[in-house]
Scaffold this motif. Structure first.
Motif, mmCIF file in Angstrom:
data_model
loop_
_atom_site.group_PDB
_atom_site.id
_atom_site.type_symbol
_atom_site.label_atom_id
_atom_site.label_comp_id
_atom_site.label_asym_id
_atom_site.label_seq_id
_atom_site.Cartn_x
_atom_site.Cartn_y
_atom_site.Cartn_z
ATOM 1 N N ASN A 530 5.037 12.533 -25.264
ATOM 2 C CA ASN A 530 5.790 11.324 -25.603
ATOM 3 C C ASN A 530 6.129 10.446 -24.407
ATOM 4 N N VAL A 531 5.342 10.557 -23.357
ATOM 5 C CA VAL A 531 5.475 9.657 -22.213
ATOM 6 C C VAL A 531 4.113 9.011 -21.990
ATOM 7 N N ASP A 532 3.826 8.021 -22.821
ATOM 8 C CA ASP A 532 2.548 7.322 -22.774
ATOM 9 C C ASP A 532 2.702 6.062 -21.916
ATOM 10 N N ARG A 533 1.580 5.498 -21.501
ATOM 11 C CA ARG A 533 1.653 4.352 -20.601
ATOM 12 C C ARG A 533 0.658 3.271 -21.016
ATOM 13 N N TYR A 534 0.959 2.021 -20.641
ATOM 14 C CA TYR A 534 0.029 0.941 -20.943
ATOM 15 C C TYR A 534 -0.845 0.578 -19.748
ATOM 16 N N GLU A 535 -0.552 1.195 -18.606
ATOM 17 C CA GLU A 535 -1.424 1.067 -17.439
ATOM 18 C C GLU A 535 -1.410 2.394 -16.691
ATOM 19 N N LEU A 536 -2.336 2.538 -15.741
ATOM 20 C CA LEU A 536 -2.567 3.849 -15.138
ATOM 21 C C LEU A 536 -2.386 3.858 -13.619
ATOM 22 N N SER A 537 -1.730 2.844 -13.081
ATOM 23 C CA SER A 537 -1.513 2.813 -11.643
ATOM 24 C C SER A 537 -0.375 3.758 -11.267
ATOM 25 N N LEU A 538 -0.177 3.941 -9.980
ATOM 26 C CA LEU A 538 0.921 4.779 -9.504
ATOM 27 C C LEU A 538 2.250 4.111 -9.831
ATOM 28 N N VAL A 539 3.177 4.870 -10.389
ATOM 29 C CA VAL A 539 4.484 4.346 -10.788
ATOM 30 C C VAL A 539 5.340 4.056 -9.561
ATOM 31 N N GLY A 540 6.144 3.007 -9.643
ATOM 32 C CA GLY A 540 7.094 2.693 -8.579
ATOM 33 C C GLY A 540 6.410 2.157 -7.335
ATOM 34 N N LEU A 541 6.912 2.547 -6.182
ATOM 35 C CA LEU A 541 6.404 2.052 -4.902
ATOM 36 C C LEU A 541 5.435 3.029 -4.247
ATOM 37 N N GLN A 542 4.871 3.924 -5.030
ATOM 38 C CA GLN A 542 3.968 4.930 -4.446
ATOM 39 C C GLN A 542 2.737 4.289 -3.812
ATOM 40 N N GLN A 543 2.152 3.303 -4.492
ATOM 41 C CA GLN A 543 0.983 2.630 -3.939
ATOM 42 C C GLN A 543 1.334 1.951 -2.612
ATOM 43 N N GLN A 544 2.478 1.274 -2.568
ATOM 44 C CA GLN A 544 2.897 0.629 -1.331
ATOM 45 C C GLN A 544 3.155 1.659 -0.239
ATOM 46 N N LEU A 545 3.702 2.803 -0.617
ATOM 47 C CA LEU A 545 3.920 3.871 0.361
ATOM 48 C C LEU A 545 2.601 4.273 1.017
ATOM 49 N N VAL A 546 1.577 4.487 0.199
ATOM 50 C CA VAL A 546 0.267 4.882 0.730
ATOM 51 C C VAL A 546 -0.283 3.785 1.638
ATOM 52 N N GLU A 547 -0.184 2.529 1.208
ATOM 53 C CA GLU A 547 -0.739 1.426 1.988
ATOM 54 C C GLU A 547 0.001 1.250 3.312
ATOM 55 N N GLU A 548 1.314 1.428 3.293
ATOM 56 C CA GLU A 548 2.082 1.287 4.532
ATOM 57 C C GLU A 548 1.741 2.396 5.522
ATOM 58 N N ILE A 549 1.590 3.607 5.028
ATOM 59 C CA ILE A 549 1.214 4.719 5.910
ATOM 60 C C ILE A 549 -0.180 4.486 6.486
ATOM 61 N N TYR A 550 -1.087 4.058 5.646
ATOM 62 C CA TYR A 550 -2.463 3.782 6.084
ATOM 63 C C TYR A 550 -2.495 2.682 7.141
ATOM 64 N N ALA A 551 -1.621 1.682 6.991
ATOM 65 C CA ALA A 551 -1.603 0.536 7.904
ATOM 66 C C ALA A 551 -1.211 0.926 9.328
ATOM 67 N N THR A 552 -0.599 2.089 9.504
ATOM 68 C CA THR A 552 -0.232 2.531 10.854
ATOM 69 C C THR A 552 -1.459 2.913 11.676
ATOM 70 N N GLY A 553 -2.593 3.110 11.024
ATOM 71 C CA GLY A 553 -3.793 3.539 11.728
ATOM 72 C C GLY A 553 -3.914 5.039 11.865
ATOM 73 N N VAL A 554 -2.904 5.754 11.412
ATOM 74 C CA VAL A 554 -2.945 7.214 11.454
ATOM 75 C C VAL A 554 -3.895 7.708 10.352
ATOM 76 N N PRO A 555 -4.817 8.631 10.645
ATOM 77 C CA PRO A 555 -5.687 9.172 9.591
ATOM 78 C C PRO A 555 -4.848 9.694 8.431
ATOM 79 N N THR A 556 -5.215 9.309 7.211
ATOM 80 C CA THR A 556 -4.350 9.584 6.061
ATOM 81 C C THR A 556 -5.109 10.322 4.964
ATOM 82 N N ILE A 557 -4.442 11.310 4.407
ATOM 83 C CA ILE A 557 -4.948 12.066 3.259
ATOM 84 C C ILE A 557 -3.997 11.831 2.097
ATOM 85 N N VAL A 558 -4.535 11.591 0.923
ATOM 86 C CA VAL A 558 -3.711 11.444 -0.272
ATOM 87 C C VAL A 558 -3.978 12.622 -1.205
#
Length: 768
Positions: A530-558
């Motif tokens: 009973n927790v369905d969604r109308y889109e499938l992206s990362l909820v909240g600021l998770q996507q921005q978190l990944v992008e900000e970490i990646y922007a540091t130039g540090v090798p990143t694993i998700v």
């Protein structure tokens, strides 16, 4: 004459006295089950019979609902039991009077024994059948062994391992007083927006059927007779996994062809494996509520498939026939439609029993229909040994739960369920000497969402989170951990920027994101029932978190921890290493760490297609050619990752396909083989997959369909020939007239290590 009559009556008199001191036949364990059932039913009143068809939520569950929720909240709830005019204390008296046949949501051994003690005070002392949602272990019980959720189990492509875990689940269930697992869910998942995808075995009918049947065998074995077996419940029959708008319980409108070729085969596989119970689906199918469908319950299950177990409703879904589907003008009429057309047990509530008794007395419902249902339910109770011993030894619970053997299976399954999706420049496995300071962050790095849905909070000592696993596997590494709260919707940008600043100081960053399926944090959930969604992206600021970490130039694993496919297109295109962990269970953190550091070579494959966007729903590998006829006007038309795909730290080379013949008759067996060689530098396990296509046919057929798979483990330089047998079973389908069989003509066999065209070796053959 008087003396003669007295003499003649003496044997009768003494026989009657003797019978009074003798247990009734149904309590004699040496008697055949059928005789015991007949004897008991001859002693039962109509009210006692209908009671066996009536299930209620556990008393402690009900007390919690009464205490923690308002009446309005409980009316809307699809997880908390609520009876407006019946208090939990009244359930105790009903149980003592033999007016309840089954309970669910009983999650302590103490309550299970207490409920059985109430039942033993009833006139006939009929024990209770207690069911629980043991979807991947009996996870609603605190301290139990929890295994990866079914979507992760399917990623192992190893039915034998699912069977082993299910056998262990059965032992833990019986040790805690439950006898009936509401699993496997063998709905074919065709809409990633649907919250229950993680509860299924994916999108392919063949794989779903193989995993579902293995689960049934593990729970029941070849025969569920005995006090170490439990009933399996094949669910939800049928169509709930392709709902309108991806909403759980929403209508399903599909063709008869799709119903029989895609959705029904896994249910039949489970029935062939011995499944004794079926649960109907919430939804309507082509305009008819599944809970009143004569076509599904009688025509298909009983008459065509010869199912001889019993059918149970889902959570008060007969009531929805009246209240939501509105194909019954009254609640009583809804009960009549459902039971008359094949329903055997009602989950859950008090109105059902009174209505059924009235319907029988009014001659609207045949008594034979009640007798048929009750006989099957009683058969289960006799075979499970409940009449001999309804109780459990509470002192022995700890000896069974979370045992060393069960923990090892859970860890093995976690290791084999994690899919390596991307590994640019061989960033993985990690070199501990090179990356001495590692930054770890993300909402799912240090919580119990790795357990998935259908699990309550477990002792911290029983769960190894991702950060804990990293520290365990690589103790020499300096891990700098930056936590986030479990509520993904309320992530703060200030915390994201703080994480970015911390990441700059590291040699490497590991970001653990995904979804939250924690059932006991219902308002925080983003995935699960009973927790369905109308889109499938990362909820909240998770996507921005990944992008900000990646922007540091540090090798990143998700690392993704989630129960459904997520459309992480930017991550897939930019982050060098991506791991799909699904919901890997209590040892998931250890398994993730072992794979990242190369202690374990990943071997899992995707059991479901991962789309780039929810706009691609429905997308699945076994589509028709015209499904991809024209490209989208915006964005890419290809999927993000394909069914059957998964990387390995080894490399495997496939030879061309060899056939035992180029042309065969329909009744013949064709052998198709490939040689697989490990051309990598370390031992590895590969899933060799066989797909079939009917090149030309009377109706449109999929471009490819999985028809077999084998797992092989090879040392560096080692090769092995893998052979598949192709028979009429692999080639049959429903023709233009809906007749099932093989059509003559040309077929294509494809063998490789994923469903992607570039990963497959092909050869043609002909059916004469």
């Amino acid at each position: 004459m008087r003396i003669y009559l007295l003499v003649m009556m003496l044997p009768i008199f003494f026989s009657a006295c003797s019978d009074k001191n003798k247990d009734p036949l149904y309590l004699d364990a040496s008697q055949p089950v059928e005789k015991r059932v007949n004897d008991l039913m001859n002693r039962m009143t109509l009210q006692e019979k209908v009671a066996q068809m009536s299930q209620y939520v556990g008393i402690e569950h009900m007390k919690a609902a009464e205490k923690d929720m308002t009446v309005e909240e409980m009316k809307k709830s699809h997880a908390k039991g609520f009876y407006p005019d019946l208090h939990s204390t009244e359930l105790i008296e009903m149980t003592k009077q033999g007016l309840i046949g089954s309970f669910l949501h009983v999650i302590t051994s103490e309550e299970a024994n207490r409920l059985q003690s109430y039942a033993m005070q009833s006139r006939l002392k009929i024990p209770l059948l207690i069911g629980i949602d043991a979807i991947h272990g009996t996870g609603l019980y605190r301290g139990a062994t929890i295994y990866p959720t079914p979507i992760g189990q399917a990623a192992t492509f190893e039915p034998e391992l699912a069977e082993k875990a299910s056998r262990q689940t059965a032992l833990e269930m019986r040790a805690t007083g439950t006898h009936w697992a509401f699993t496997p869910n063998v709905e074919v998942a065709r809409d990633a927006r649907w919250g229950r995808v993680g509860e299924t075995f994916g999108e392919d009918p063949f794989l779903v059927g193989q995993m579902g049947a293995a689960t049934v065998r593990g729970l029941q074995t070849s025969d569920f007779t005995g006090q170490d077996k439990v009933l399996a419940c094949t669910k939800h029959f049928i169509g709930g996994s392709q709902p309108v708008n991806g909403i759980n319980g929403a209508p399903c409108d599909i063709s008869d062809r799709t119903l029989h070729e895609v959705f029904m085969p896994p249910f039949k596989d489970c029935l062939d494996a011995g499944a004794y119970t079926f649960m109907m689906a919430h939804n309507e199918l082509n305009g008819v509520p599944c809970h009143t469908s004569k076509y599904l319950m009688k025509d298909i299950l009983r008459d065509t498939w010869k199912f001889n177990g019993f059918i149970v409703s889902d959570w008060m879904d007969i009531e929805q026939v009246h209240e939501k589907h509105r194909t019954a003008a009254t609640l009583k009429d809804a009960y009549l439609q459902s039971v008359k057309n094949g329903m055997d047990m009602h989950m859950h509530g008090p109105e059902f029993a009174d209505a059924i008794i009235e319907l029988v007395n009014e001659k609207e419902l045949p008594m034979s229909r009640v007798d048929d249902a009750v006989s099957k339910i009683l058969t289960a109770k006799f075979k499970l040994g409940l009449f001999e011993n309804p109780y459990i030894d509470e002192k022995k619970v700890s000896q069974v739960l979370f045992s060393a053997e069960h923990r090892e299976t859970a860890l093995e399954m976690a290791r084999k369920s994690i899919v390596l999706l991307k590994n640019d420049n061989n960033l993985l496995p990690l070199d501990g000497d090179r990356y001495k300071k590692v930054f770890v962050t993300g909402p799912n790095a240090d919580n119990q969402t790795i357990l998935g849905d259908w699990a309550f909070e477990q002792p911290d000592s029983c769960v190894t989170t991702v950060i804990e696993g990293l520290r365990m596997v690589s103790p020499q590494t300096d891990f700098d951990f930056f936590p986030f709260a479990t509520n993904l919707r309320t992530m703060e940008i200030s915390r994201v920027l703080q994480a970015k600043d911390r990441a700059r100081k590291a040699d490497l960053a590991i970001v653990v994101v995904g979804e939250n399926s924690m059932r006991y944090m219902w308002k925080d959930k983003t995935c699960g029932e009973n927790v369905d969604r109308y889109e499938l992206s990362l909820v909240g600021l998770q996507q921005q978190l990944v992008e900000e970490i990646y922007a540091t130039g540090v090798p990143t694993i998700v690392v993704l921890v989630n129960g459904r496919p997520l459309s992480t297109e930017w991550i897939a295109e930019n982050i060098p290493a991506l791991v799909e962990a699904w919901e890997p269970g209590p040892f998931g953190g250890q398994a993730v760490a072992e794979i990242l550091y190369g202690k374990v070579n990943p071997e899992a494959k995707l059991p479901i297609t991962i789309p780039r966007s929810a706009g691609q729903v429905q997308t699945y590998y076994n589509h028709k050619q015209t499904s991809k006829w024209f490209p989208y006007g915006t964005g890419k038309s290809t999927n993000l990752f394909e069914f059957g795909y998964g990387l390995n730290y080894s490399s495997f080379e496939f030879s061309p396909v060899k056939l035992s013949a180029k042309s065969i008759n329909e009744q013949d067996t064709l052998c198709a083989s490939v040689e697989v060689r490990n051309i990598g530098e370390r031992a590895g396990t590969e899933v060799v997959q066989m797909y079939i296509r009917d090149c030309y046919s009377s109706v449109v057929r999929p471009l490819k369909e999985l028809k077999g798979f084998h797992k092989i483990t090879l040392q560096p330089g080692e090769s092995q020939t893998v052979t598949f047998n192709i028979t009429a079973k692999e080639l049959s389908f429903y023709d233009i007239d809906m007749n099932y069989g093989v059509e003559k003509g040309e077929f294509e066999v494809m063998i490789g290590n994923s469903s992607r065209d570039i990963d497959l070796q092909r050869e043609l053959f002909t059916i004469k």
